[in-house]
Design an enzyme around this catalytic site. Structure first.
Site, short mmCIF file in Angstrom:
data_model
loop_
_atom_site.label_atom_id
_atom_site.label_comp_id
_atom_site.label_asym_id
_atom_site.label_seq_id
_atom_site.Cartn_x
_atom_site.Cartn_y
_atom_site.Cartn_z
N CYS A 48 0.88 -1.71 -0.16
CA CYS A 48 -0.24 -0.05 -0.05
C CYS A 48 0.69 1.37 0.17
O CYS A 48 0.70 2.80 0.09
CB CYS A 48 -1.21 0.40 1.53
N HIS A 81 -2.51 8.70 5.87
CA HIS A 81 -2.95 6.68 5.77
C HIS A 81 -4.69 6.03 6.12
O HIS A 81 -5.44 5.76 5.40
CB HIS A 81 -1.87 6.06 5.81
N GLU A 112 -0.69 5.63 13.34
CA GLU A 112 -0.53 7.12 12.83
C GLU A 112 -1.12 7.65 13.13
O GLU A 112 -0.41 8.49 13.67
CB GLU A 112 -1.79 6.66 11.91
N LYS A 130 -9.31 8.61 2.78
CA LYS A 130 -9.99 6.87 2.09
C LYS A 130 -11.53 6.39 2.66
O LYS A 130 -12.15 5.58 2.70
CB LYS A 130 -9.07 6.18 3.07
N HIS A 133 -10.24 2.35 0.17
CA HIS A 133 -8.26 2.46 -0.04
C HIS A 133 -8.16 1.92 -1.30
O HIS A 133 -8.40 0.02 -1.72
CB HIS A 133 -7.53 0.93 0.78
N PHE A 176 2.15 -3.25 4.06
CA PHE A 176 2.43 -4.56 4.83
C PHE A 176 3.58 -5.17 4.65
O PHE A 176 4.15 -4.38 3.28
CB PHE A 176 1.05 -5.97 4.29
#
Length: 415
Positions: free
Chosen positions: A163, A303, A314, A337, A342, A401
């Protein structure tokens, strides 16, 4: 002295709209791109909704014969690049072709092609596999097709860092120009993972929201009742140019990239490091790269995907880097998002474009569906309604990831 790099065009496509202006208008109105999945039968799936790009016609950008040879992510990349190139006015002539490059990535690539050809093989054996299977599916073919389409003979690269893919692609393209290997780069990412295996795989991980009865409100970054992310699709492409190169051709400059930071969590396959330590270092490195202090950042496009752990970590990382300005709400933070879903490998490109539009319009886009903030998420997330604001320098985050992190810093363009 390092060469300065500016953004002269952008092209975006996602569930909210097919172009950057349409998407921006939708975000300010709180428009959700999420709804029941139309691409395949979801009867047996635990998650039956996503943020699909609806009514998309690939034949506007590629002829029918060629379109069949490409994965959907390539269609999106070509569509977004078309808009970005038109927006920038950049013409790749033979005289400059070797100085124009492409860096477009994808987290997964042609998932739709892989599934289709696997079914063909199971039904009819190996001879039924299309000769276009591999070139239709592999990650670097979006960059390859764009390079061929526009005659860009400079660096041709593709990133696949989950991502964080398109944030890394833009950041690496920025450095390609900085060090003199190109004068212009077409950079970003594309993704098309709304397929039976794509949605099914993320659902099996329990990473997705399961609000099948209320898709439009399913993605709830920073909200106490968030339960996972919503898969989106589309692309985000920026045209980057060396400053003097852009000026010489009379380009309309949208923003300057002034910083790029990377880090690894080195912690867990899918989970983030405690305290958001990896995110913190990515942002810190980006700010240091820009030669500014955290106090000069006005807006952060987070994010934040709407996962219980990720959003809180975050937020903690932002608190730790920005200190009192984060805690007292002076720093504006939002997750778009909440409306776009996403885009996985395409997220960073889409959100970089949104961040640039926020600076140009002097408006912070909202975080939708934020009705009951998580006590562990204590920042000013611009809940539900856009806010007029002075945004001169902004940061865009992408995390993936494998613990791969990337942060980009953009500055509003002034002579």
């Amino acid at each position: 002295m390092e060469r300065r790099v500016v953004v002269t065009g952008l092209g975006l496509i996602c569930g909210v709209g097919h172009t950057a202006p349409e998407i921006w208008k939708g975000l300010l109105a709180g428009k959700s791109g999420m709804g029941p999945i139309l691409a395949f039968d979801t009867t047996d799936h635990p998650v039956r909704f996503a943020a699909e790009v609806k009514n998309f016609d690939a034949l506007l950008f590629v002829d029918k014969k060629e379109a069949r040879k490409m994965g959907r992510f390539i269609h999106f990349a070509l569509a977004a690049t078309h808009e970005a190139m038109e927006h920038s006015g950049l013409k790749v002539t033979p005289e400059i072709s070797e100085r124009v490059g492409v860096h477009i990535g994808s987290g997964i690539g042609g998932f739709d092609v892989i599934e289709r050809e696997h079914i063909a093989m199971l039904k009819g054996g190996p001879r039924k596999i299309s000769p276009f299977f591999i070139p239709g599916a592999i990650v670097n073919l979006a960059a390859g097709h764009v390079s061929i389409r526009y005659g860009a003979k400079g660096p041709n690269e593709a990133t696949a860092t989950a991502c964080t893919t398109s944030a890394h692609a833009i950041g690496d393209a920025y450095r390609t120009i900085q060090r003199g290997d190109a004068d212009a780069m077409i950079a970003g990412g594309a993704e098309a993972a709304i397929t039976p295996m794509g949605v099914g795989g993320f659902a099996a991980m329990r990473a997705l929201s399961t609000r099948n009865d209320d898709p439009e409100h399913a993605c709830r970054p920073f909200d106490k009742d968030r339960d996972g992310f919503v898969v989106g699709e589309g692309a985000g492409i920026l045209i980057l140019e060396e400053l003097e190169f852009a000026k010489a051709r009379g380009a309309n400059i949208l923003a300057e990239i002034i910083g790029y930071g990377l880090s690894a969590d080195a912690f867990h396959m899918t989970g983030m490091a405690p305290e958001g330590e990896g995110c913190f270092r990515s942002m810190r490195n980006a700010v240091k790269s820009a030669g500014i202090s955290p106090d000069q950042i006005d807006y952060v496009n987070a994010h934040a995907t709407s996962t219980p752990l990720g959003d809180a970590l975050e937020s903690k990382a932002i608190e730790n880097l920005f200190g009192d300005r984060a805690k007292n709400g002076t720093l504006l933070v939002s997750s778009t998002k909440s409306m776009t879903g996403h885009l996985l490998g395409g997220a960073g490109g889409l959100e970089a474009g949104i961040t640039i539009m926020a600076m140009n319009e002097q408006v912070a886009p909202p975080t939708a569906n934020l009705t009951d903030p998580d006590p562990n998420c204590r920042l000013n997330y611009v809940p539900n309604t856009p806010v007029d604001a002075k945004i001169d320098i902004a940061l865009s985050n992408s995390f993936g990831f494998g613990g791969t992190n990337g942060s980009l810093v953009f500055k509003r363009w002034t002579e």
